[in-house]
Design a protein around this motif. Structure first.
Motif, PDB file in Angstrom:
ATOM      1  N   ASN B  31     -11.626 -14.160  -3.743  1.00  0.00           N
ATOM      2  CA  ASN B  31     -11.456 -13.366  -2.529  1.00  0.00           C
ATOM      3  C   ASN B  31     -10.041 -12.807  -2.502  1.00  0.00           C
ATOM      4  OD1 ASN B  31     -11.189 -12.369   0.006  1.00  0.00           O
ATOM      5  ND2 ASN B  31     -11.663 -14.276   1.080  1.00  0.00           N
ATOM      6  N   PRO B  32      -9.898 -11.497  -2.671  1.00  0.00           N
ATOM      7  CA  PRO B  32      -8.556 -10.909  -2.734  1.00  0.00           C
ATOM      8  C   PRO B  32      -7.722 -11.175  -1.480  1.00  0.00           C
ATOM      9  CG  PRO B  32     -10.238  -9.296  -3.274  1.00  0.00           C
ATOM     10  CD  PRO B  32     -10.953 -10.513  -2.826  1.00  0.00           C
ATOM     11  N   ALA B  33      -8.391 -11.438  -0.352  1.00  0.00           N
ATOM     12  CA  ALA B  33      -7.641 -11.694   0.875  1.00  0.00           C
ATOM     13  C   ALA B  33      -6.834 -12.984   0.756  1.00  0.00           C
ATOM     14  CB  ALA B  33      -8.586 -11.781   2.060  1.00  0.00           C
ATOM     15  N   ARG B  34      -7.229 -13.849  -0.182  1.00  0.00           N
ATOM     16  CA  ARG B  34      -6.506 -15.106  -0.344  1.00  0.00           C
ATOM     17  C   ARG B  34      -5.470 -15.019  -1.451  1.00  0.00           C
ATOM     18  NH1 ARG B  34     -10.208 -19.365   1.625  1.00  0.00           N
ATOM     19  NH2 ARG B  34      -9.019 -20.889   0.469  1.00  0.00           N
ATOM     20  N   SER B  35      -5.207 -13.811  -1.919  1.00  0.00           N
ATOM     21  CA  SER B  35      -4.300 -13.653  -3.045  1.00  0.00           C
ATOM     22  C   SER B  35      -2.851 -13.604  -2.583  1.00  0.00           C
ATOM     23  CB  SER B  35      -4.643 -12.375  -3.794  1.00  0.00           C
ATOM     24  OG  SER B  35      -3.625 -12.063  -4.701  1.00  0.00           O
ATOM     25  N   ARG B  36      -1.960 -14.084  -3.423  1.00  0.00           N
ATOM     26  CA  ARG B  36      -0.528 -14.044  -3.125  1.00  0.00           C
ATOM     27  C   ARG B  36       0.078 -12.706  -3.532  1.00  0.00           C
ATOM     28  NH1 ARG B  36      -3.337 -18.621  -2.783  1.00  0.00           N
ATOM     29  NH2 ARG B  36      -2.137 -20.479  -2.349  1.00  0.00           N
ATOM     30  N   ILE B  37      -0.594 -12.037  -4.457  1.00  0.00           N
ATOM     31  CA  ILE B  37      -0.097 -10.725  -4.888  1.00  0.00           C
ATOM     32  C   ILE B  37      -1.083  -9.674  -4.406  1.00  0.00           C
ATOM     33  CG2 ILE B  37      -1.220 -10.884  -7.170  1.00  0.00           C
ATOM     34  CD1 ILE B  37       1.290  -9.462  -8.286  1.00  0.00           C
ATOM     35  N   ARG B  38      -0.582  -8.596  -3.863  1.00  0.00           N
ATOM     36  CA  ARG B  38      -1.485  -7.559  -3.364  1.00  0.00           C
ATOM     37  C   ARG B  38      -1.078  -6.219  -3.963  1.00  0.00           C
ATOM     38  NH1 ARG B  38      -4.500  -9.158   1.121  1.00  0.00           N
ATOM     39  NH2 ARG B  38      -5.744  -7.350   0.634  1.00  0.00           N
ATOM     40  N   VAL B  39      -2.071  -5.436  -4.346  1.00  0.00           N
ATOM     41  CA  VAL B  39      -1.795  -4.105  -4.873  1.00  0.00           C
ATOM     42  C   VAL B  39      -1.963  -3.109  -3.742  1.00  0.00           C
ATOM     43  CG1 VAL B  39      -2.423  -2.371  -6.568  1.00  0.00           C
ATOM     44  CG2 VAL B  39      -2.578  -4.782  -7.154  1.00  0.00           C
ATOM     45  N   ILE B  40      -0.881  -2.416  -3.428  1.00  0.00           N
ATOM     46  CA  ILE B  40      -0.948  -1.386  -2.397  1.00  0.00           C
ATOM     47  C   ILE B  40      -1.264  -0.065  -3.108  1.00  0.00           C
ATOM     48  CG2 ILE B  40       0.309  -0.281  -0.521  1.00  0.00           C
ATOM     49  CD1 ILE B  40      -0.031  -3.257  -0.144  1.00  0.00           C
ATOM     50  N   LYS B  41      -2.264   0.614  -2.578  1.00  0.00           N
ATOM     51  CA  LYS B  41      -2.738   1.808  -3.290  1.00  0.00           C
ATOM     52  C   LYS B  41      -2.549   3.067  -2.464  1.00  0.00           C
ATOM     53  CE  LYS B  41      -6.323  -0.207  -6.160  1.00  0.00           C
ATOM     54  NZ  LYS B  41      -7.648   0.018  -6.731  1.00  0.00           N
ATOM     55  N   TRP B  42      -2.155   4.144  -3.117  1.00  0.00           N
ATOM     56  CA  TRP B  42      -2.258   5.466  -2.540  1.00  0.00           C
ATOM     57  C   TRP B  42      -3.132   6.243  -3.509  1.00  0.00           C
ATOM     58  CZ3 TRP B  42       2.119   2.556  -2.150  1.00  0.00           C
ATOM     59  CH2 TRP B  42       2.648   2.389  -0.866  1.00  0.00           C
ATOM     60  N   GLU B  43      -4.403   6.274  -3.201  1.00  0.00           N
ATOM     61  CA  GLU B  43      -5.351   6.824  -4.168  1.00  0.00           C
ATOM     62  C   GLU B  43      -5.071   8.293  -4.451  1.00  0.00           C
ATOM     63  OE1 GLU B  43      -7.303   5.129  -5.896  1.00  0.00           O
ATOM     64  OE2 GLU B  43      -8.106   3.421  -4.803  1.00  0.00           O
ATOM     65  N   ALA B  44      -4.695   9.039  -3.399  1.00  0.00           N
ATOM     66  CA  ALA B  44      -4.486  10.478  -3.579  1.00  0.00           C
ATOM     67  C   ALA B  44      -3.371  10.752  -4.578  1.00  0.00           C
ATOM     68  CB  ALA B  44      -4.166  11.123  -2.237  1.00  0.00           C
ATOM     69  N   GLU B  45      -2.373   9.884  -4.577  1.00  0.00           N
ATOM     70  CA  GLU B  45      -1.240  10.062  -5.479  1.00  0.00           C
ATOM     71  C   GLU B  45      -1.459   9.377  -6.811  1.00  0.00           C
ATOM     72  OE1 GLU B  45       2.617   9.388  -4.230  1.00  0.00           O
ATOM     73  OE2 GLU B  45       2.519  11.324  -3.219  1.00  0.00           O
ATOM     74  N   GLY B  46      -2.431   8.514  -6.858  1.00  0.00           N
ATOM     75  CA  GLY B  46      -2.604   7.695  -8.052  1.00  0.00           C
ATOM     76  C   GLY B  46      -1.485   6.689  -8.178  1.00  0.00           C
ATOM     77  N   LEU B  47      -1.036   6.227  -7.028  1.00  0.00           N
ATOM     78  CA  LEU B  47       0.114   5.326  -7.021  1.00  0.00           C
ATOM     79  C   LEU B  47      -0.344   3.923  -6.648  1.00  0.00           C
ATOM     80  CD1 LEU B  47       3.219   5.135  -7.077  1.00  0.00           C
ATOM     81  CD2 LEU B  47       3.208   5.727  -4.677  1.00  0.00           C
ATOM     82  N   TYR B  48      -0.075   2.981  -7.516  1.00  0.00           N
ATOM     83  CA  TYR B  48      -0.472   1.593  -7.252  1.00  0.00           C
ATOM     84  C   TYR B  48       0.751   0.704  -7.374  1.00  0.00           C
ATOM     85  CZ  TYR B  48      -4.664   4.008  -8.754  1.00  0.00           C
ATOM     86  OH  TYR B  48      -5.653   4.931  -8.911  1.00  0.00           O
ATOM     87  N   ILE B  49       1.059  -0.005  -6.310  1.00  0.00           N
ATOM     88  CA  ILE B  49       2.252  -0.855  -6.355  1.00  0.00           C
ATOM     89  C   ILE B  49       1.868  -2.302  -6.057  1.00  0.00           C
ATOM     90  CG2 ILE B  49       4.586  -1.206  -5.477  1.00  0.00           C
ATOM     91  CD1 ILE B  49       4.704   1.638  -4.664  1.00  0.00           C
ATOM     92  N   PRO B  50       1.968  -3.179  -7.044  1.00  0.00           N
ATOM     93  CA  PRO B  50       1.720  -4.598  -6.763  1.00  0.00           C
ATOM     94  C   PRO B  50       2.896  -5.168  -5.972  1.00  0.00           C
ATOM     95  CG  PRO B  50       1.640  -4.116  -9.130  1.00  0.00           C
ATOM     96  CD  PRO B  50       2.274  -2.951  -8.462  1.00  0.00           C
ATOM     97  N   MET B  51       2.573  -5.806  -4.857  1.00  0.00           N
ATOM     98  CA  MET B  51       3.627  -6.398  -4.031  1.00  0.00           C
ATOM     99  C   MET B  51       3.435  -7.913  -4.007  1.00  0.00           C
ATOM    100  SD  MET B  51       5.506  -3.950  -2.756  1.00  0.00           S
ATOM    101  CE  MET B  51       6.324  -4.679  -1.356  1.00  0.00           C
TER     102      MET B  51
END
Lengths: 345, 165
Positions: B31-51
């Motif tokens: 369950n990704p909601a229980r993850s310590r690392i989260r990928v923030i996405k801006w799909e339109a830009e193709g930008l993915y930032i793991p936080m």
């Protein structure tokens, strides 16, 4: 049949039977509610829950050591409360003469005298404390004061009876035995309707819900409804373990006695004890943390970052990271996209 | 010397495998909601930032904790939650400026990256190594090396374009 023999005979029987039946009913209600609601402590199990029963009474319990003086008083008071009526030689004589012919070692009379005096002194102290301290007075009802008075009355009359101090007075001298027995029976009945009530001090409580997280029987509950976090409790489930008192970082939780006959029948009902405003996220408007707690955090870590919810913080930090990086082309254009497209889960 | 997570978000493909792996390895739940690392996405830009948790030196969560359950583990270079002491007040969740901590209402515990005790599973499963585990003092060297490579590549591209013209 005069009033005295009614009080001595049938009434005493009725009171004792009601008390015993009530205890059994309470025990079964308590076990029911624990078995039904105990899914939180799966890891530790129901034996853990039952082992926490009355942990509050252990002298070295963390909640007790927070107020050592008051705890010591409470111990001595409750010790006297049980020992004196059971160990008094005058009472044992009655038991021996009764149809049960029970007999046990009596407390020395001087001891019983002193313990009664100590109990009465402490009761007076509790009463005065409750009336004088503004905080306590505001939060206690007439029933709380009655509780102390009714508990002290049989001991007071018993002391007078044993010493014959007021025998010369016309009305009191004649009826002291009746008053003693009636108040004693009232006290026993009252014990049946005595519940523990967790209280959260409004001034100190930050709404963090640590007490809820650590409650072994799910007595306390916190529900976030819209902009409010509502704390409620189920009176039958409280086992007076004192977890909420010991865990509260602000010292805002208290456990109190509460007499309430109505509660006896409302087995599974929950009662609201506190509601806290939740702070809304600046960006997405989601409610994420109680306002008093965020205010307190703001004293330690003042920053604009903490004005939005954890998810928006990630997004914000990600944006900032991206804007600072060398790959961030045409800042204006992508700024807009970032804003309109920002994910917020 | 302690190691740190080195996140090069330009490499991230947004597959979110790290989230799943993190939740599975810590809680056994996919369950990704229980993850310590989260990928923030801006799909339109193709930008993915793991936080993820930054393991701050002067960590706000550590300072705000009323029972001092959070401490710095210098050996591992991480900020560590002692769950036996934690009372679940969520002050750390409220203070973290990166939003890196979250609360799990089922176990009544806060979630925080603990670098998997020195073997981060997100790094192990990240195929493109957008999340990498490097010596902490190497992070800046790696970053400057990356930047230098990019500058030289850009220079080559520019000269190639010039030659075309």
């Amino acid at each position: 049949m005069d009033f005295y023999s009614i009080v001595e005979g049938p009434l005493l029987w009725i009171v004792s039977l009601v008390f015993l039946a009530g205890l059994l009913i309470r025990l079964s209600f308590f076990l029911c509610s624990i078995i039904i609601s105990n899914n939180r402590n799966e890891e530790k199990g129901q034996i853990y829950t039952i082992s926490t029963l009355g942990r509050f009474f252990l002298p070295l319990h963390k909640a007790s050591t927070k107020k050592p003086f008051y705890t010591a008083l409470r111990y001595i008071f409750h010790g006297c409360l049980f020992v004196v009526p059971i160990g008094l030689s005058g009472h044992i004589v009655l038991w021996t003469e009764s149809r049960f012919e029970w007999d046990w070692t009596a407390l020395p009379d001087t001891w019983a005298d002193w313990m009664t005096l100590i109990l009465l002194g402490f009761a007076a102290y509790f009463l005065v404390r409750r009336l004088i301290l503004t905080n306590l007075r505001r939060s206690s009802s007439i029933l709380d004061i009655l509780l102390i008075l009714i508990t002290a009355l049989p001991f007071l009359t018993g002391y007078f009876l044993a010493h014959g101090t007021l025998d010369s007075m016309a009305f009191l001298g004649d009826n002291m035995v009746i008053i003693h027995m009636l108040s004693g029976q009232l006290m026993i009945l009252m014990a049946l309707f005595l519940f523990y009530k967790p209280r959260l001090n409004i001034q100190a409580c930050t709404g963090c819900a640590s007490c809820v997280q650590n409650c072994p029987t799910e007595t306390l509950e916190a529900n976030d409804k819209g902009s409010l976090r509502i704390f409620s409790y189920a009176h039958f489930q409280c086992i007076c373990c004192g977890s909420c008192v010991s865990v509260c970082p602000e010292g805002a939780a208290e456990l109190r006695h509460e007499i309430n006959a109505k509660r006896f029948l409302q087995v599974f009902s929950k009662r609201e004890i506190r509601s806290v405003e939740l702070e809304a996220c600046e960006r997405c408007g989601a409610y994420f943390a109680p306002e008093p707690q965020m205010g307190q955090i703001g004293l330690i870590f003042a920053s604009d970052c903490i004005k939005c919810c954890p998810n928006c913080r990630k997004t914000k930090m990600g944006e900032r990271l991206h804007q600072m990086s060398p790959w961030h082309r045409s800042p204006k254009e992508s700024d807009e996209t970032l804003k309109t497209d920002s994910p917020c889960r | 010397m302690a190691k740190a997570l080195y996140i090069d978000y330009q490499k991230c493909t947004g597959c979110r495998l790290c989230e799943l792996v993190c939740a599975v390895s810590h809680d056994g739940i996919s369950n990704p909601a229980r993850s310590r690392i989260r990928v923030i996405k801006w799909e339109a830009e193709g930008l993915y930032i793991p936080m993820s948790c930054q393991q701050c030196q002067e960590a706000p969560c550590m300072n705000v904790c009323p029972v001092k359950a959070i401490s710095r583990d210098e050996e591992m270079g991480r900020v560590y939650v002692d769950y036996d002491v934690c009372i679940g007040c969520r002050a750390c969740v409220g203070v973290c400026p990166f939003g890196a901590m979250s609360f799990n209402t089922i176990d009544k515990k806060v979630l925080k990256c603990d670098l998997c005790d020195g073997d981060p599973q997100c790094v192990r499963f990240c195929e493109v190594k957008a999340v990498d585990f490097v010596e902490a003092d190497e992070v800046c060297i790696l970053k400057s090396r990356n930047a230098a490579e990019r500058v030289s590549a850009a220079g080559k591209e520019a000269s190639a374009l010039e030659a075309q013209l």
